[in-house]
Scaffold this active site. Structure first.
Site, PDB file in Angstrom:
ATOM      1  N   GLY A 111      11.933 -25.670  27.846  1.00 46.78           N
ATOM      2  CA  GLY A 111      12.988 -24.782  28.323  1.00 46.78           C
ATOM      3  C   GLY A 111      12.369 -23.699  29.181  1.00 46.78           C
ATOM      4  N   GLY A 113      12.924 -19.324  30.452  1.00 42.52           N
ATOM      5  CA  GLY A 113      13.629 -18.065  30.243  1.00 42.52           C
ATOM      6  C   GLY A 113      13.133 -17.023  31.218  1.00 42.52           C
ATOM      7  N   GLY A 114      13.439 -15.775  30.896  1.00 44.02           N
ATOM      8  CA  GLY A 114      13.104 -14.695  31.793  1.00 44.02           C
ATOM      9  C   GLY A 114      11.614 -14.483  31.996  1.00 44.02           C
ATOM     10  CG  PHE A 115       9.364 -13.079  29.213  1.00 42.20           C
ATOM     11  CD1 PHE A 115       9.008 -11.841  29.704  1.00 42.20           C
ATOM     12  CD2 PHE A 115      10.284 -13.137  28.180  1.00 42.20           C
ATOM     13  CE1 PHE A 115       9.544 -10.682  29.184  1.00 42.20           C
ATOM     14  CE2 PHE A 115      10.827 -11.981  27.656  1.00 42.20           C
ATOM     15  CZ  PHE A 115      10.456 -10.751  28.160  1.00 42.20           C
ATOM     16  N   GLY A 116       9.177 -17.005  31.737  1.00 41.17           N
ATOM     17  CA  GLY A 116       8.452 -18.161  32.253  1.00 41.17           C
ATOM     18  C   GLY A 116       8.969 -19.461  31.654  1.00 41.17           C
ATOM     19  CB  VAL A 118       8.845 -22.852  26.671  1.00 40.19           C
ATOM     20  CG1 VAL A 118       8.169 -23.137  25.337  1.00 40.19           C
ATOM     21  CG2 VAL A 118       9.256 -21.387  26.754  1.00 40.19           C
ATOM     22  CE  LYS A 132       8.511 -17.748  25.911  1.00 40.15           C
ATOM     23  NZ  LYS A 132       9.473 -16.712  25.541  1.00 40.15           N
ATOM     24  CG  ASP A 228      15.805 -10.344  24.965  1.00 41.24           C
ATOM     25  OD1 ASP A 228      17.044 -10.180  25.050  1.00 41.24           O
ATOM     26  OD2 ASP A 228      15.179 -11.109  25.713  1.00 41.24           O
TER      27      ASP A 228
HETATM   28  N1  LIG Z   1       8.288 -22.190  19.845  1.00 37.91           N
HETATM   29  C1  LIG Z   1       9.168 -23.009  20.443  1.00 37.91           C
HETATM   30  N2  LIG Z   1       9.401 -24.248  19.972  1.00 37.91           N
HETATM   31  C2  LIG Z   1      10.305 -25.052  20.558  1.00 37.91           C
HETATM   32  N3  LIG Z   1      11.043 -24.717  21.633  1.00 37.91           N
HETATM   33  C3  LIG Z   1      10.850 -23.502  22.158  1.00 37.91           C
HETATM   34  C4  LIG Z   1       9.907 -22.571  21.597  1.00 37.91           C
HETATM   35  N4  LIG Z   1       9.946 -21.430  22.315  1.00 37.91           N
HETATM   36  C5  LIG Z   1      10.865 -21.632  23.267  1.00 37.91           C
HETATM   37  N5  LIG Z   1      11.422 -22.866  23.196  1.00 37.91           N
HETATM   38  C6  LIG Z   1      12.465 -23.435  24.071  1.00 37.91           C
HETATM   39  O1  LIG Z   1      12.326 -22.888  25.357  1.00 37.91           O
HETATM   40  C7  LIG Z   1      13.546 -22.248  25.735  1.00 37.91           C
HETATM   41  C8  LIG Z   1      13.201 -21.055  26.600  1.00 37.91           C
HETATM   42  O2  LIG Z   1      12.620 -20.045  25.817  1.00 37.91           O
HETATM   43  P1  LIG Z   1      12.338 -18.632  26.411  1.00 37.91           P
HETATM   44  O3  LIG Z   1      11.948 -17.752  25.284  1.00 37.91           O
HETATM   45  O4  LIG Z   1      11.369 -18.744  27.525  1.00 37.91           O
HETATM   46  O5  LIG Z   1      13.703 -18.200  27.065  1.00 37.91           O
HETATM   47  P2  LIG Z   1      14.971 -17.478  26.482  1.00 37.91           P
HETATM   48  O6  LIG Z   1      14.775 -17.192  25.047  1.00 37.91           O
HETATM   49  O7  LIG Z   1      16.168 -18.304  26.863  1.00 37.91           O
HETATM   50  O8  LIG Z   1      15.032 -16.151  27.292  1.00 37.91           O
HETATM   51  P3  LIG Z   1      14.076 -14.892  27.175  1.00 37.91           P
HETATM   52  O9  LIG Z   1      13.019 -15.080  28.177  1.00 37.91           O
HETATM   53  O10 LIG Z   1      14.938 -13.748  27.502  1.00 37.91           O
HETATM   54  O11 LIG Z   1      13.522 -14.840  25.784  1.00 37.91           O
HETATM   55  C9  LIG Z   1      14.235 -21.905  24.419  1.00 37.91           C
HETATM   56  O12 LIG Z   1      15.610 -21.796  24.592  1.00 37.91           O
HETATM   57  C10 LIG Z   1      13.850 -23.087  23.561  1.00 37.91           C
HETATM   58  O13 LIG Z   1      14.741 -24.132  23.783  1.00 37.91           O
HETATM   59 MG   LIG Z   2      13.034 -16.518  24.124  1.00 41.90          MG
END
Ligand SMILES: Nc1ncnc2c1ncn2[C@@H]1O[C@H](COP(=O)(O)OP(=O)(O)OP(=O)(O)O)[C@@H](O)[C@H]1O
Ligand SMILES: [Mg+2]
Length: 432
Positions: A111, A113-116, A118, A132, A228
């Site tokens: 996935g 998100g705002g930071f990069g 994953v 991440k 957050d």
């Molecule tokens: N530890 C993990 N195990 C499995 N999937 C993960 C994990 N961390 C993140 N993900 C997946 O990656 C996606 C993106 O996560 P990420 O934290 O980068 O973005 P976010 O939570 O949507 O936004 P933000 O950057 O504001 O936290 C998540 O929605 C999840 O589906």
């Molecule tokens: Mg997140």
């Protein structure tokens, strides 16, 4: 003739010698045990180093394996504890090459998100991980905070917090390596009709999440404000145990220019979940997490986004669920909310509690919001809930279905921080 008393010539010295002998003996035993433990630790490291060389990467500095990996290789209890203590001290540092190996060249995206972005990866022994990869554009200050925060987060252990295995801090690559969560993030189960969790389980997820935040606020060495809390940052294990993710991240990442965050005020958090004070030039406390958790509770209650569009294409209205819940609560008609959410009789009491706790959490004044310990206790039915007061009184002359102009479910105030409740146009000012 010697005047020095000998053990045989002086009856009083025997116990003294015995004590000294026992102390020396004990010291020797402790020293030998310590030496053996050190040797075992060095052997473990060497063994892991051999594994890396076998994988064809002899030049890279040796990375340490996470606690779970080492634990599985050790049989004896004291050594296990000793190693765990050492590994708890700080998270591991990985090289960019390590990450490429772990993720097989960043082959599987989990996935973004705002930071990069994953990625999925795994250690040599097969233990899965989530990597991440942070956006490369990090300011000097954000970099310094990244390093400083690693220590705090790496020492944070709780069943309801995602574990940080390690990090990479290189000129070109900055990344965080977390434990892998099989069922991804909670948002997918709340907002997708095809992936549903039974409501009783959702209540357990809410309680677990609250316990994770309580730990950050009240139980760990150094207080951590998450900033957050939202369904995307609640991750689920294979058996749907919730774990809060990205705690502390908001404190050390430069979030400017990220779409989910306002760039006007430089505030932290995500619209729809961020507390009103985050958008104002006033000090922010841990109570901002309580507010966000309240917004998350509404979404768990309704299994829907707090803000939704109603009506036809020609005449659209936005419905803000938290205000709807308050309206029904004030009318003494919580039943209609609970049944409209499709919550069955067996979960009714829990749902009623959740409604009230959510309304307390999103109170406008931070000091009126409960501490997370109370939130947990109220959700679990261990603490009586005083009926909540109106959390949205600063939003005058609006109904839940007339929030046109609002771009998120976040409480809206004048960006100067002045409570503009006398103005009927207060809700017509978008947040972002
Ligand atoms: N530890 C993990 N195990 C499995 N999937 C993960 C994990 N961390 C993140 N993900 C997946 O990656 C996606 C993106 O996560 P990420 O934290 O980068 O973005 P976010 O939570 O949507 O936004 P933000 O950057 O504001 O936290 C998540 O929605 C999840 O589906
Ligand atoms: Mg997140």
């Amino acid at each position: 003739m010697s005047s020095t008393p000998s053990p045989s010539s002086n009856g009083d010295s025997s116990p003294a010698v015995a004590i000294v002998t026992s102390i020396v003996g004990a010291i020797v035993v402790i020293a030998v045990t310590y030496f053996i433990l050190r040797c075992m630790l060095i052997r473990m490291r060497l063994r892991y180093g051999d594994g890396r060389r076998a994988s064809g990467d002899p030049e890279q500095p040796t990375a340490t394996v996470p606690a779970t990996t080492l634990d599985s290789r050790i049989g004896t209890e004291p050594v296990e504890k000793f190693l765990k203590d050492i590994l708890k001290e700080k998270p591991m540092r990985f090289t960019p090459q390590d990450l490429e190996n772990f993720t097989q060249n960043y082959g599987q995206v989990l996935g973004s998100g705002g930071f990069g972005v994953v990625y999925k990866g795994q250690f040599l022994n097969g233990l899965p991980m989530a990597v991440k990869l942070l956006n490369s554009a990090m300011s000097k200050r954000a970099e310094e905070q990244f390093v400083a925060e690693i220590g705090t987060i790496g020492r944070t252990y709780h069943i309801n917090l995602v574990k940080l295995y390690g990090f990479c801090f290189d000129k070109s690559v900055k990344a965080l390596v977390y434990e892998y969560m099989e069922n991804g993030s909670l948002d997918k189960y709340l907002f997708n009709d095809d992936q549903r969790i039974e409501w009783g389980k959702l209540h357990e997820i809410a309680v677990g999440t609250a316990k994770g935040i309580r730990y950050l606020h009240e139980e760990c060495q150094q207080k951590i404000v998450h900033y957050d809390i939202k369904p995307a940052n609640v991750l689920l294990t294979a058996n749907f145990t919730p774990k809060v993710a990205d705690f502390g991240l908001a404190k050390f990442c430069d979030r400017e220019g990220i779409s989910s965050v306002t760039t006007l005020t430089g505030a932290r958090g995500t619209p729809g979940y961020a507390a009103p004070e985050l958008w104002m030039p006033i000090p922010v406390t841990h109570k901002c997490d309580v507010y966000s958790f309240g917004m998350l509770l509404f979404e768990i209650l309704g299994r829907r986004r707090n803000l939704s569009v109603l009506g036809t294409e020609q005449s659209q209205e936005l419905e803000w669920f938290p205000l709807l819940v308050w309206t029904k609560f004030e009318e003494g008609n919580m039943e209609s909310i609970i049944s409209s959410c499709g919550i069955g009789e067996k979960d009714r009491e829990k749902a009623e509690r959740m409604c009230q706790v959510a309304l307390w959490c999103v109170q406008y004044k931070p000091e009126e919001r409960p501490a997370m310990n109370s939130v947990v206790r109220m959700l679990e039915g261990e603490q009586e809930i005083v009926p909540p007061t109106h959390p949205f009184h600063y939003m005058t002359s609006v109904s839940a279905s007339s929030v046109s102009g609002i771009t998120s479910g976040t409480a809206v105030t004048d960006s100067t921080g002045i409570d503009d409740s006398n103005s009927s146009s207060v809700l017509e000012r978008p947040l972002i």
